[in-house]
Every structure is written in structure tokens, then in C-alpha cells.
Design a protein around this motif. Structure first.
Motif, PDB file in Angstrom:
ATOM      1  N   UNK A  48     -18.935  -9.802  51.005  1.00 56.75           N
ATOM      2  CA  UNK A  48     -18.203  -8.926  50.669  1.00 56.75           C
ATOM      3  C   UNK A  48     -16.883  -9.430  50.588  1.00 56.75           C
ATOM      4  N   UNK A  49     -16.477  -9.561  49.204  1.00 51.33           N
ATOM      5  CA  UNK A  49     -15.007 -10.092  48.821  1.00 51.33           C
ATOM      6  C   UNK A  49     -13.941  -9.183  49.096  1.00 51.33           C
ATOM      7  N   UNK A  50     -14.000  -8.093  48.359  1.00 50.86           N
ATOM      8  CA  UNK A  50     -13.254  -6.660  48.095  1.00 50.86           C
ATOM      9  C   UNK A  50     -14.343  -5.860  48.517  1.00 50.86           C
ATOM     10  N   UNK A  51     -13.807  -4.636  49.142  1.00 51.96           N
ATOM     11  CA  UNK A  51     -14.723  -3.681  49.462  1.00 51.96           C
ATOM     12  C   UNK A  51     -14.636  -2.348  48.232  1.00 51.96           C
ATOM     13  N   UNK A  52     -13.616  -2.493  47.440  1.00 48.59           N
ATOM     14  CA  UNK A  52     -13.651  -1.662  46.186  1.00 48.59           C
ATOM     15  C   UNK A  52     -13.054  -0.321  46.662  1.00 48.59           C
ATOM     16  N   UNK A  53     -12.639   0.642  46.096  1.00 51.83           N
ATOM     17  CA  UNK A  53     -11.967   1.748  46.304  1.00 51.83           C
ATOM     18  C   UNK A  53     -12.693   2.889  45.366  1.00 51.83           C
ATOM     19  N   UNK A  54     -12.409   4.195  45.990  1.00 48.06           N
ATOM     20  CA  UNK A  54     -12.961   5.350  45.476  1.00 48.06           C
ATOM     21  C   UNK A  54     -11.710   5.807  44.331  1.00 48.06           C
ATOM     22  N   UNK A  55     -12.060   6.681  43.526  1.00 52.04           N
ATOM     23  CA  UNK A  55     -11.103   7.153  42.599  1.00 52.04           C
ATOM     24  C   UNK A  55     -10.146   7.921  43.257  1.00 52.04           C
ATOM     25  N   UNK A  56      -8.930   8.086  42.804  1.00 59.09           N
ATOM     26  CA  UNK A  56      -7.926   9.122  43.217  1.00 59.09           C
ATOM     27  C   UNK A  56      -7.168   9.796  42.299  1.00 59.09           C
ATOM     28  N   UNK A  58      -4.260   9.435  40.994  1.00 57.99           N
ATOM     29  CA  UNK A  58      -3.471   8.703  40.297  1.00 57.99           C
ATOM     30  C   UNK A  58      -4.319   7.385  39.543  1.00 57.99           C
ATOM     31  N   UNK A  59      -5.152   6.979  40.135  1.00 62.05           N
ATOM     32  CA  UNK A  59      -5.991   5.810  39.490  1.00 62.05           C
ATOM     33  C   UNK A  59      -7.736   6.021  39.776  1.00 62.05           C
ATOM     34  N   UNK A  60      -8.336   5.098  39.029  1.00 67.06           N
ATOM     35  CA  UNK A  60      -9.711   5.055  39.116  1.00 67.06           C
ATOM     36  C   UNK A  60     -10.130   4.400  40.080  1.00 67.06           C
ATOM     37  N   UNK A  61     -11.544   4.642  40.492  1.00 65.41           N
ATOM     38  CA  UNK A  61     -12.223   3.712  41.354  1.00 65.41           C
ATOM     39  C   UNK A  61     -12.227   2.084  41.009  1.00 65.41           C
ATOM     40  N   UNK A  62     -12.353   1.338  42.086  1.00 66.28           N
ATOM     41  CA  UNK A  62     -12.591   0.047  41.756  1.00 66.28           C
ATOM     42  C   UNK A  62     -13.991  -0.411  42.638  1.00 66.28           C
TER      43      UNK A  62
END
Length: 401
Positions: A48-56, A58-62
Motif C-alpha cells: 500500500x503506497x497511499x491509503x487514499x481518502x474519502x470524499x469531503x 471540499x474535495x472528492x475522494x482519492x
């Protein structure tokens, strides 16, 4: 670069195993009842290089970023598809059409196989011709109304009665021919013929016919008697009966049905005679046959008698892929095969027994050669990754110069 090398090494190992499976399949292309295996790959760990993120708000999910760390051989699975049946002309060869396995015993160990190439050993046992394992089934027993198979009993070795002899006492004698309708009242006509007693010896029987009326003749033989009646056309109406011959030389008394339905009363000379009797003289065991499709084994004697000896047992499994493959075309129970369901062929989902045939291998040569190319290219591509990674490392080393 080091990570890519180790990833490629896992692929080399997996494709090497893939080629091993293909090689084994091709090596057994002509092995009786062989079941080809297929290879299944599975990805290994990922980093796992980056875990990503959920939408908020202010910004979308990754999405997460992951790098795979290679592959491995996850399963080698045999395919129990039906192989074609090839005629051999040998009555000791058997093939199963459908599901199921022959059962063999070697000492205390029980094995299962689709290979039905058997032979008779010096003691009369049916055994696998390659390894001598004894074929399993049931022996016939006398139920009081003849020899029968009790498949509810445990299976055991099938042994042929090599040194036995059999005789069959007469149970029916059929008479035919004519009794002269012009014979005078009180005129007699004798018919003498042989029947077989319980020891297979011939006993002579004389049937004496005596004219008693226009449509009736009394008959007598060995203390038994009756009256045969004809209609106005001279055709049989009634009068058959039974005759008992006393035993001699150790034989038991023989009672047989005397069938006279083919006797006529027409205006011509009396020529009534015995046309058929179903007894047999004593005969020794000469060979055997296995019947289709139920696998019953019959002994054949020199006098033409065929006697039930036993029956071949088959076993089926809930998950035959879970069986453990051993050598010599044999399988053993596996932890995930389920318990063997032993019974008669053509029942309970078990296939039919075909005597005089062997099942061929189900290896598909075209498919295996294609798999060989795929395994080769996969191995080749992985080796290129190692070479390229090495070149990248070399360039990195050369930066210092």
C-alpha cells in the motif's frame, strides 16, 4: 528495481510450476484413465503506497495506490471429465461410463481408480494388472431361491472358483411329436429319454402312453401318472405334470416338470419324443465374463453353465477433486473429498461398467501445447523484467562515475 526483481522471481517460479503441470499432462497422454490437471495462479501480497481518502465537502475522494508483489500457483486441479472408451477385446478389462471409481485393496489400505485393467492371479483373485491390488466387490451367496448379491454387506475381494465343477439337475422336460389317433383303446407307446440328477449323471426315464378314449391318453413314468387330453382337432388341451426320479449314487431325488403342450393326436404314426430338457452334466470352471452395465461376474463352465460369482463395486465422492492422487493410477481419500459412497454400478449417481473396454486419458493435446506456449512466454517475460531491472540498477551504479 529490487522489488521488481523479486516480483519477477515469483512469476518465474509460478510459470515453472505451470510448465511442470503441462509436462505431466503430456507425459500421461496415453495413460489409462488419466485425468489432466489445470493450473490456477493467484496474486500475492500488495504494498500500500497511499491509503487514499474519502470524499469531503471540499474535495472528492482519492483511490488508494497499491503495487502488487508477484504471483503464485494457488491450485492444481484435476479434471474428472469422461475419457473416451477404447475396445480391448479382453473380458478382464473394464471402463466406467459416468461417475465413480473402482475400489482396490492392498493390505489394509483401500484405493480408488478409474483404471479397470484387471487380470486373474494364481489364486483366482481379480487384481489390477499393474500392481496386483485386489479388486473389491461382493461375492454371490445362496438366498434360498438362487444365488444373489447383497450389496448392503461390506465389500471384499472377488475370487473366482477356479477348481470347481457344477452340474444342474433337470427341472423341465418338454415333449413333442404325435400320438396316433388311429391307435386302439388300450394300445401303448413308450418314450425313453435321459434327464440329469443333482450330480450331473444321466438317469433314464420311460414315459408310457396308453390310449383310454377317443381324446385321452394316460401316461405313467417312475410312479407318477396323469392323463393327456386332446380336442377334436387333435391339439393338446391338458395333461402336463411332474415326475420324480429317485436319487442314486449319492444324488438327491430329482423332480422335474413334464411339459406335453407340443404333443398332438393326429392320424399318423406315433412319434412322440422328448425335445428338450434343461439339465446339464458336470462341467469344470473354464472362464468368466463381466456383464454390462452392472458389473456382475459370471463363471462359465465346460458344460455351458453360467453361474453368478460376484459383482464389482463402485464408489463415488461428493468432491472427487479432493481425492489425493498417488502413483499407479490410484487415489486415496482426501480431507475434502467426502466419504466414499459404495454401491452397485448404475445406481446412486454411479456410472455403468463396460466390460472389454478401457477409459483413455482425457488430456487434450491441443490445449496442452497452447498452455505450454503460454507458460513459456510468461516465464520469458518475467526473465526480461529481471534483465531490465538489472540494467536499471547498472545505470544507477554508473551515476557515480
Amino acid at each position: 528495481m529490487l522489488r521488481s526483481m523479486f516480483t519477477a522471481i515469483s512469476a518465474l517460479s509460478a510459470h515453472k510450476d505451470y510448465m511442470d503441470v503441462v509436462s505431466d499432462n503430456l507425459a500421461n497422454a496415453n495413460t489409462t484413465a488419466f485425468k489432466a490437471s489445470r493450473s490456477k495462479f493467484q496474486s500475492q501480497h500488495t504494498e500500500l503506497v497511499t491509503p487514499g481518502s474519502a470524499p469531503s465537502d471540499e474535495s472528492g475522494g482519492v483511490n488508494p495506490s497499491q503495487i502488487g508483489l508477484g504471483t503464485r500457483m494457488s491450485a492444481v486441479t484435476p479434471s474428472f471429465t469422461q475419457g473416451s472408451l477404447e475396445g480391448t477385446g479382453r473380458n478382464t478389462d473394464m471402463a466406467i461410463q459416468g461417475n465413480g471409481f473402482f475400489i482396490y485393496r492392498n493390505g489394509d489400505e483401500q484405493y480408488y481408480s478409474r483404471d479397470g485393467a484387471t487380470q486373474v492371479d494364481a489364486d483366482g483373485y481379480l487384481v489390477n494388472e499393474s500392481n496386483g491390488f485386489r479388486l473389491q466387490g461382493w461375492l454371490a451367496s445362496d438366498s434360498g431361491s438362487g444365488l444373489t448379491i447383497d450389496s448392503s454387506q461390506p465389500v471384499g475381494d472377488i475370487q473366482l472358483p477356479l477348481n470347481t465343477s457344477q452340474a444342474r439337475a433337470t427341472t423341465t422336460a418338454t415333449m413333442g411329436g404325435n400320438l396316433n389317433s388311429e391307435a386302439a383303446i388300450g394300445e401303448s407307446y413308450d418314450v425313453t429319454f435321459g434327464i440329469y440328477d443333482s450330480l450331473g449323471a444321466v438317469q433314464d426315464v420311460t414315459v408310457t402312453f396308453t390310449r383310454t378314449s377317443d381324446t385321452e391318453w394316460d401316461w405313467a413314468a417312475s410312479g407318477d401318472s396323469g392323463t393327456i387330453v386332446f380336442d377334436s382337432d387333435g391339439q393338446y388341451t391338458s395333461g402336463s405334470g411332474s415326475v420324480t426320479i429317485p436319487g442314486s449314487n449319492g444324488a438327491s431325488a430329482t423332480t422335474f416338470n413334464l411339459n406335453m403342450e407340443s404333443v398332438t393326436q393326429l392320424s399318423k404314426s406315433s412319434d412322440a419324443t422328448a425335445q428338450y430338457q434343461d439339465g446339464l452334466a458336470a462341467g469344470g470352471f473354464t472362464s468368466f465374463k463381466i456383464s454390462n452395465p452392472n458389473g456382475k461376474v459370471y463363471g462359465i463352465y465346460t458344460n455351458g453353465e453360467q453361474q453368478l460369482v460376484g459383482q464389482v463395486a463402485l464408489s463415488s465422492f461428493v468432491n472427487p477433486v479432493g481425492l489425493k492422487r498417488t502413483n499407479q493410477n490410484m487415489f486415496e481419500d482426501g480431507l475434502n473429498s467426502g466419504e466414499p459412497s459404495i454401491g452397485i454400478a448404475n445406481t446412486g449417481g454411479r456410472g455403468s461398467v463396460n466390460s472389454g473396454y478401457l477409459e483413455s486419458s482425457n488430456v487434450d493435446l491441443a490445449r496442452e501445447f497452447t498452455n505450454m506456449i503460454v507458460a513459456q512466454r510468461g516465464f520469458q517475460a518475467s526473465s526480461r523484467v529481471i534483465s531490465t531491472s538489472d540494467e536499471m540498477l547498472q545505470e544507477l551504479v554508473n551515476i557515480k562515475r
